[in-house]
Motif scaffolding. Sequence first.
Motif, PDB file in Angstrom:
ATOM      1  N   UNK A 140       0.829  -1.214   0.000  1.00 12.36           N
ATOM      2  CA  UNK A 140       0.000   0.000   0.000  1.00 12.36           C
ATOM      3  C   UNK A 140       0.859   1.258   0.000  1.00 12.36           C
ATOM      4  N   UNK A 141       1.973   1.226   0.685  1.00 10.61           N
ATOM      5  CA  UNK A 141       2.844   2.402   0.755  1.00 10.61           C
ATOM      6  C   UNK A 141       3.587   2.647  -0.553  1.00 10.61           C
ATOM      7  N   UNK A 142       3.630   1.634  -1.428  1.00  4.39           N
ATOM      8  CA  UNK A 142       4.284   1.788  -2.722  1.00  4.39           C
ATOM      9  C   UNK A 142       3.343   2.357  -3.774  1.00  4.39           C
ATOM     10  N   UNK A 143       2.050   2.333  -3.512  1.00  3.70           N
ATOM     11  CA  UNK A 143       1.055   2.868  -4.440  1.00  3.70           C
ATOM     12  C   UNK A 143       0.724   4.298  -4.033  1.00  3.70           C
ATOM     13  N   UNK A 144      -0.078   4.972  -4.849  1.00  2.00           N
ATOM     14  CA  UNK A 144      -0.496   6.321  -4.458  1.00  2.00           C
ATOM     15  C   UNK A 144      -1.454   6.255  -3.272  1.00  2.00           C
ATOM     16  N   UNK A 145      -0.865   6.062  -2.116  1.00  2.00           N
ATOM     17  CA  UNK A 145      -1.631   5.903  -0.887  1.00  2.00           C
ATOM     18  C   UNK A 145      -2.402   7.173  -0.550  1.00  2.00           C
ATOM     19  N   UNK A 146      -3.625   7.019  -0.103  1.00  2.00           N
ATOM     20  CA  UNK A 146      -4.417   8.190   0.242  1.00  2.00           C
ATOM     21  C   UNK A 146      -3.947   8.845   1.533  1.00  2.00           C
ATOM     22  N   UNK A 147      -4.372  10.051   1.702  1.00  2.00           N
ATOM     23  CA  UNK A 147      -4.218  10.754   2.967  1.00  2.00           C
ATOM     24  C   UNK A 147      -5.584  10.786   3.618  1.00  2.00           C
ATOM     25  N   UNK A 148      -5.632  10.410   4.886  1.00  2.00           N
ATOM     26  CA  UNK A 148      -6.884  10.386   5.623  1.00  2.00           C
ATOM     27  C   UNK A 148      -6.950  11.575   6.569  1.00  2.00           C
ATOM     28  N   UNK A 149      -8.131  12.140   6.699  1.00  2.00           N
ATOM     29  CA  UNK A 149      -8.414  13.171   7.687  1.00  2.00           C
ATOM     30  C   UNK A 149      -9.567  12.665   8.539  1.00  2.00           C
ATOM     31  N   UNK A 150      -9.368  12.667   9.852  1.00  2.00           N
ATOM     32  CA  UNK A 150     -10.426  12.233  10.763  1.00  2.00           C
ATOM     33  C   UNK A 150     -11.458  13.351  10.876  1.00  2.00           C
ATOM     34  N   UNK A 151     -12.688  13.038  10.509  1.00  2.00           N
ATOM     35  CA  UNK A 151     -13.799  13.984  10.633  1.00  2.00           C
ATOM     36  C   UNK A 151     -14.499  13.814  11.976  1.00  2.00           C
ATOM     37  N   UNK A 152     -14.808  12.563  12.310  1.00  2.00           N
ATOM     38  CA  UNK A 152     -15.496  12.238  13.552  1.00  2.00           C
ATOM     39  C   UNK A 152     -14.867  10.977  14.121  1.00  2.00           C
ATOM     40  N   UNK A 153     -14.679  10.941  15.425  1.00  2.00           N
ATOM     41  CA  UNK A 153     -14.128   9.765  16.089  1.00  2.00           C
ATOM     42  C   UNK A 153     -14.942   9.522  17.351  1.00  2.00           C
ATOM     43  N   UNK A 154     -15.652   8.398  17.367  1.00  2.00           N
ATOM     44  CA  UNK A 154     -16.458   8.013  18.521  1.00  2.00           C
ATOM     45  C   UNK A 154     -15.802   6.821  19.192  1.00  2.00           C
ATOM     46  N   UNK A 164      -6.437  -4.610  17.323  1.00  2.00           N
ATOM     47  CA  UNK A 164      -6.603  -6.049  17.142  1.00  2.00           C
ATOM     48  C   UNK A 164      -7.396  -6.345  15.876  1.00  2.00           C
ATOM     49  N   UNK A 165      -8.285  -5.422  15.506  1.00  2.00           N
ATOM     50  CA  UNK A 165      -9.006  -5.598  14.249  1.00  2.00           C
ATOM     51  C   UNK A 165      -9.480  -4.246  13.743  1.00  2.00           C
ATOM     52  N   UNK A 166      -9.589  -4.162  12.420  1.00  2.00           N
ATOM     53  CA  UNK A 166     -10.096  -2.954  11.781  1.00  2.00           C
ATOM     54  C   UNK A 166     -10.879  -3.362  10.551  1.00  2.00           C
ATOM     55  N   UNK A 167     -12.024  -2.733  10.378  1.00  2.00           N
ATOM     56  CA  UNK A 167     -12.839  -2.901   9.171  1.00  2.00           C
ATOM     57  C   UNK A 167     -12.989  -1.517   8.566  1.00  2.00           C
ATOM     58  N   UNK A 168     -12.583  -1.393   7.311  1.00  2.00           N
ATOM     59  CA  UNK A 168     -12.587  -0.109   6.624  1.00  2.00           C
ATOM     60  C   UNK A 168     -13.552  -0.182   5.450  1.00  2.00           C
ATOM     61  N   UNK A 169     -14.491   0.756   5.411  1.00  2.00           N
ATOM     62  CA  UNK A 169     -15.481   0.819   4.345  1.00  2.00           C
ATOM     63  C   UNK A 169     -15.302   2.124   3.589  1.00  2.00           C
ATOM     64  N   UNK A 170     -15.206   2.040   2.284  1.00  2.00           N
ATOM     65  CA  UNK A 170     -14.949   3.204   1.439  1.00  2.00           C
ATOM     66  C   UNK A 170     -16.130   3.449   0.520  1.00  2.00           C
ATOM     67  N   UNK A 171     -16.488   4.713   0.391  1.00  2.00           N
ATOM     68  CA  UNK A 171     -17.491   5.100  -0.597  1.00  2.00           C
ATOM     69  C   UNK A 171     -16.746   5.279  -1.915  1.00  2.00           C
ATOM     70  N   UNK A 172     -17.148   4.597  -2.937  1.00  2.00           N
ATOM     71  CA  UNK A 172     -16.424   4.678  -4.202  1.00  2.00           C
ATOM     72  C   UNK A 172     -15.301   3.664  -4.231  1.00  2.00           C
ATOM     73  N   UNK A 173     -14.380   3.818  -5.173  1.00  2.00           N
ATOM     74  CA  UNK A 173     -13.299   2.860  -5.359  1.00  2.00           C
ATOM     75  C   UNK A 173     -11.948   3.537  -5.244  1.00  2.00           C
ATOM     76  N   UNK A 174     -11.023   2.865  -4.572  1.00  2.00           N
ATOM     77  CA  UNK A 174      -9.650   3.355  -4.488  1.00  2.00           C
ATOM     78  C   UNK A 174      -8.769   2.640  -5.496  1.00  2.00           C
ATOM     79  N   UNK A 175      -9.368   1.812  -6.335  1.00  2.00           N
ATOM     80  CA  UNK A 175      -8.591   1.095  -7.342  1.00  2.00           C
ATOM     81  C   UNK A 175      -7.991   2.083  -8.324  1.00  2.00           C
ATOM     82  N   UNK A 176      -6.737   1.863  -8.644  1.00  2.00           N
ATOM     83  CA  UNK A 176      -6.050   2.697  -9.613  1.00  2.00           C
ATOM     84  C   UNK A 176      -6.265   2.074 -10.989  1.00  2.00           C
ATOM     85  N   UNK A 177      -6.785   2.870 -11.912  1.00  2.00           N
ATOM     86  CA  UNK A 177      -7.043   2.334 -13.247  1.00  2.00           C
ATOM     87  C   UNK A 177      -5.756   2.062 -13.979  1.00  2.00           C
TER      88      UNK A 177
END
Length: 119
Positions: free
Chosen positions: A55-69, A106-119
């Motif tokens: 993942x670090x070798x690809x155009x990895x996204x930058x995340x900004x935390x909007x809300x954290x509960x 210990x675990x993380x589930x990440x859900x993305x709106x749209x696709x992060x696939x690089x064409x």
Amino acid sequence: MNATETESVVREHVRALNDRDLPALLAGFTDDAVWITGSSVARGRTELTEFFTGALERPLPTWTVETLLVDGDRAACQLVERFLVNGHRRTHAVAGFYRLRDGLIASARIYREGSADVE
């Protein structure tokens, strides 16, 4: 774990990801952690290392935390993900759900709106 500690772990995870700091990123996981995003599943330190190294070798996204509960050792995040593909900026909403154990993810589930696939 209290809410402040859980929040700190998740924010450090996002910081390490954004900084492309692989050692810090991996240090935030338990040895048997599970990371699920889309159809990708990484289980355990070896698979996490392979997944994030790639993942670090690809155009990895930058995340900004909007809300954290936070509720004890669990956290739910609303994030904004930004990255470039072929010179075009993409922005997606991301939801992340984290479970911690002993101060580590210990675990993380990440859900993305749209696709992060690089064409």
